[in-house]
Write an enzyme that holds these catalytic residues in place. Sequence first.
Site, PDB file in Angstrom:
ATOM      1  N   ASP A  33      31.444  36.729  45.439  1.00 25.02           N
ATOM      2  CA  ASP A  33      32.418  36.021  44.605  1.00 25.02           C
ATOM      3  C   ASP A  33      32.011  34.557  44.507  1.00 25.02           C
ATOM      4  OD1 ASP A  33      35.672  36.693  43.813  1.00 25.02           O
ATOM      5  OD2 ASP A  33      34.989  34.608  43.821  1.00 25.02           O
ATOM      6  N   ILE A  34      32.150  34.007  43.312  1.00 24.34           N
ATOM      7  CA  ILE A  34      31.731  32.619  43.079  1.00 24.34           C
ATOM      8  C   ILE A  34      32.655  31.625  43.804  1.00 24.34           C
ATOM      9  CG2 ILE A  34      33.092  32.104  40.995  1.00 24.34           C
ATOM     10  CD1 ILE A  34      30.447  31.065  39.748  1.00 24.34           C
ATOM     11  N   ASN A  89      43.481  43.438  42.727  1.00 17.51           N
ATOM     12  CA  ASN A  89      44.572  42.796  42.001  1.00 17.51           C
ATOM     13  C   ASN A  89      44.808  43.563  40.700  1.00 17.51           C
ATOM     14  OD1 ASN A  89      44.868  40.727  43.893  1.00 17.51           O
ATOM     15  ND2 ASN A  89      43.228  39.527  42.941  1.00 17.51           N
ATOM     16  N   GLY A  95      47.604  38.075  40.125  1.00 15.60           N
ATOM     17  CA  GLY A  95      46.391  37.300  40.346  1.00 15.60           C
ATOM     18  C   GLY A  95      45.150  37.855  39.676  1.00 15.60           C
ATOM     19  N   GLN A  96      45.292  38.926  38.892  1.00 15.14           N
ATOM     20  CA  GLN A  96      44.101  39.468  38.228  1.00 15.14           C
ATOM     21  C   GLN A  96      43.697  38.553  37.072  1.00 15.14           C
ATOM     22  OE1 GLN A  96      44.416  43.507  36.750  1.00 15.14           O
ATOM     23  NE2 GLN A  96      42.203  43.681  36.468  1.00 15.14           N
ATOM     24  N   HIS A 102      37.708  45.925  39.793  1.00 18.63           N
ATOM     25  CA  HIS A 102      36.808  45.435  40.838  1.00 18.63           C
ATOM     26  C   HIS A 102      37.567  45.378  42.151  1.00 18.63           C
ATOM     27  CE1 HIS A 102      38.850  41.990  39.012  1.00 18.63           C
ATOM     28  NE2 HIS A 102      38.835  41.428  40.209  1.00 18.63           N
ATOM     29  N   HIS A 104      37.817  43.456  45.745  1.00 18.68           N
ATOM     30  CA  HIS A 104      37.444  42.324  46.585  1.00 18.68           C
ATOM     31  C   HIS A 104      37.237  42.863  48.000  1.00 18.68           C
ATOM     32  CE1 HIS A 104      38.884  38.969  43.890  1.00 18.68           C
ATOM     33  NE2 HIS A 104      39.595  39.953  43.390  1.00 18.68           N
TER      34      HIS A 104
END
Length: 117
Positions: A33-34, A89, A95-96, A102, A104
Amino acid sequence: MSLSEPTIFERIVAREIPADIVFENDRVIAFRDIAPQASLHLLVVPKTANYSNVAELAAGDAALLAEVVDIASRLASDHSNGQYRLVFNTGADAGQTVFHVHAHVLSGALEEGTLAS
Ligand code: 5GP
């Protein structure tokens, strides 16, 4: 192929934008994750753009969801201590921000106020 604008994850799969990829096969890609919220924060992403959230994926391709979970677990062992949170999410209010399903994978020390706490 998606009918709408490609999501950021489709663009990562297509190598149009860079990512720190830690795993890839023909159906799934995983990358860091960035904006990490734990010492290990990976995104495990089915390559297909057919499913925007985990419930759609479960209904449409349960085997692919099981593969995502298996890959998440193995990556948490390979890159951390094998103990992790798996977060999907679903919906903007939850929070999506990317509407391409995907997982997390959060492992190790978590940041304050993370999506997982
Ligand atoms: P969501 O908020 O939809 O559950 O998760 C989307 C995640 O994608 C966020 O944690 C966000 O930091 C991450 N993200 C957004 N853009 C990029 C990007 O260009 N590269 C990577 N590696 N992660 C991204």
